[in-house]
Design a protein around this motif. Structure first.
Motif, PDB file in Angstrom:
ATOM      1  N   GLU A  14      90.186  29.085  62.524  1.00 55.30           N
ATOM      2  CA  GLU A  14      90.232  29.679  63.855  1.00 55.30           C
ATOM      3  C   GLU A  14      91.141  28.857  64.777  1.00 55.30           C
ATOM      4  O   GLU A  14      91.919  29.412  65.561  1.00 55.30           O
ATOM      5  N   ALA A  15      91.060  27.544  64.686  1.00 53.33           N
ATOM      6  CA  ALA A  15      91.891  26.677  65.524  1.00 53.33           C
ATOM      7  C   ALA A  15      93.369  26.809  65.171  1.00 53.33           C
ATOM      8  O   ALA A  15      94.223  26.929  66.060  1.00 53.33           O
ATOM      9  N   ILE A  16      93.685  26.800  63.881  1.00 50.51           N
ATOM     10  CA  ILE A  16      95.086  26.932  63.472  1.00 50.51           C
ATOM     11  C   ILE A  16      95.618  28.321  63.825  1.00 50.51           C
ATOM     12  O   ILE A  16      96.768  28.463  64.263  1.00 50.51           O
ATOM     13  N   THR A  17      94.778  29.335  63.692  1.00 46.38           N
ATOM     14  CA  THR A  17      95.178  30.689  64.081  1.00 46.38           C
ATOM     15  C   THR A  17      95.443  30.762  65.582  1.00 46.38           C
ATOM     16  O   THR A  17      96.395  31.418  66.024  1.00 46.38           O
ATOM     17  N   ALA A  18      94.637  30.082  66.376  1.00 44.31           N
ATOM     18  CA  ALA A  18      94.865  30.045  67.826  1.00 44.31           C
ATOM     19  C   ALA A  18      96.216  29.411  68.142  1.00 44.31           C
ATOM     20  O   ALA A  18      96.938  29.878  69.027  1.00 44.31           O
ATOM     21  N   VAL A  19      96.569  28.368  67.417  1.00 42.83           N
ATOM     22  CA  VAL A  19      97.879  27.730  67.607  1.00 42.83           C
ATOM     23  C   VAL A  19      98.976  28.736  67.273  1.00 42.83           C
ATOM     24  O   VAL A  19      99.920  28.934  68.042  1.00 42.83           O
ATOM     25  N   ARG A  20      98.835  29.389  66.127  1.00 43.90           N
ATOM     26  CA  ARG A  20      99.845  30.368  65.691  1.00 43.90           C
ATOM     27  C   ARG A  20     100.022  31.488  66.718  1.00 43.90           C
ATOM     28  O   ARG A  20     101.135  31.930  66.980  1.00 43.90           O
ATOM     29  N   ALA A  51      95.245  20.712  58.837  1.00 46.44           N
ATOM     30  CA  ALA A  51      94.679  20.460  60.168  1.00 46.44           C
ATOM     31  C   ALA A  51      95.363  19.253  60.801  1.00 46.44           C
ATOM     32  O   ALA A  51      95.731  19.272  61.979  1.00 46.44           O
ATOM     33  N   PHE A  52      95.549  18.194  60.016  1.00 48.21           N
ATOM     34  CA  PHE A  52      96.208  16.987  60.518  1.00 48.21           C
ATOM     35  C   PHE A  52      97.652  17.286  60.927  1.00 48.21           C
ATOM     36  O   PHE A  52      98.107  16.872  61.995  1.00 48.21           O
ATOM     37  N   LEU A  53      98.377  18.007  60.097  1.00 46.65           N
ATOM     38  CA  LEU A  53      99.784  18.309  60.394  1.00 46.65           C
ATOM     39  C   LEU A  53      99.925  19.179  61.636  1.00 46.65           C
ATOM     40  O   LEU A  53     100.807  18.952  62.469  1.00 46.65           O
ATOM     41  N   VAL A  54      99.071  20.171  61.769  1.00 45.44           N
ATOM     42  CA  VAL A  54      99.137  21.028  62.958  1.00 45.44           C
ATOM     43  C   VAL A  54      98.773  20.218  64.202  1.00 45.44           C
ATOM     44  O   VAL A  54      99.461  20.301  65.226  1.00 45.44           O
ATOM     45  N   GLU A  64      93.215  24.468  78.915  1.00 39.13           N
ATOM     46  CA  GLU A  64      91.867  24.492  78.368  1.00 39.13           C
ATOM     47  C   GLU A  64      91.840  24.905  76.902  1.00 39.13           C
ATOM     48  O   GLU A  64      91.130  24.304  76.100  1.00 39.13           O
ATOM     49  N   ARG A  65      92.590  25.960  76.559  1.00 42.91           N
ATOM     50  CA  ARG A  65      92.598  26.418  75.169  1.00 42.91           C
ATOM     51  C   ARG A  65      93.199  25.344  74.260  1.00 42.91           C
ATOM     52  O   ARG A  65      92.679  25.081  73.180  1.00 42.91           O
ATOM     53  N   ALA A  66      94.267  24.719  74.709  1.00 43.08           N
ATOM     54  CA  ALA A  66      94.878  23.641  73.924  1.00 43.08           C
ATOM     55  C   ALA A  66      93.883  22.500  73.718  1.00 43.08           C
ATOM     56  O   ALA A  66      93.771  21.971  72.611  1.00 43.08           O
ATOM     57  N   ASP A  67      93.159  22.142  74.758  1.00 39.13           N
ATOM     58  CA  ASP A  67      92.155  21.079  74.643  1.00 39.13           C
ATOM     59  C   ASP A  67      91.071  21.453  73.642  1.00 39.13           C
ATOM     60  O   ASP A  67      90.645  20.626  72.832  1.00 39.13           O
ATOM     61  N   GLN A  68      90.631  22.719  73.678  1.00 35.65           N
ATOM     62  CA  GLN A  68      89.608  23.183  72.744  1.00 35.65           C
ATOM     63  C   GLN A  68      90.119  23.103  71.302  1.00 35.65           C
ATOM     64  O   GLN A  68      89.415  22.643  70.415  1.00 35.65           O
ATOM     65  N   VAL A  69      91.342  23.558  71.091  1.00 39.09           N
ATOM     66  CA  VAL A  69      91.924  23.539  69.744  1.00 39.09           C
ATOM     67  C   VAL A  69      92.094  22.105  69.257  1.00 39.09           C
ATOM     68  O   VAL A  69      91.704  21.769  68.134  1.00 39.09           O
TER      69      VAL A  69
END
Length: 82
Positions: A14-20, A51-54, A64-69
Motif C-alpha cells: 500500500e505504501a509503495i503504491t501510494a508513492v507510485r 521498501a528500502f530502495l523506495v 502528511e501523506r509523505a510522512d505516513q508513507v
C-alpha cells in the motif's frame, strides 16, 4: 488504542503504491512502479529490499501523506531487520 491524530500505518505494498500514484516526482513514481514489478516477480522475499530502495528515493516528497508513507516503510524495514 490508536491516536486518531496519527494516520494509520500502511502495509508495504500500500505504501509503495501510494508513492507510485501520489508522489509529485516522476522519477520516484517510476522507481516505485519498478519496485512493485520486482515484488510481483520475487514475491515476499523482495519486500524488504524494495521498501528500502523506495524509501531511499523519497527525500523530496513532503506533506502528511509523505510522512505516513515514510513512517510506514521505516516501520516495515525495522520490523524485518530484527
Amino acid at each position: 488504542m490508536t491516536d486518531p491524530a496519527v494516520p494509520r500505518t500502511l502495509g508495504v505494498i500500500e505504501a509503495i503504491t501510494a508513492v507510485r500514484d501520489q508522489c509529485p516526482h516522476a522519477h520516484v513514481r517510476q522507481h516505485a512502479s519498478r519496485a512493485l514489478e520486482a515484488v510481483r516477480a520475487g514475491g515476499a522475499d523482495a519486500f524488504g529490499e524494495q521498501a528500502f530502495l523506495v524509501l531511499a528515493t523519497l527525500a523530496g516528497w513532503r506533506g502528511e501523506r509523505a510522512d505516513q508513507v515514510k513512517r510506514s516503510l521505516e516501520q516495515f524495514i525495522e520490523s524485518t531487520s530484527k
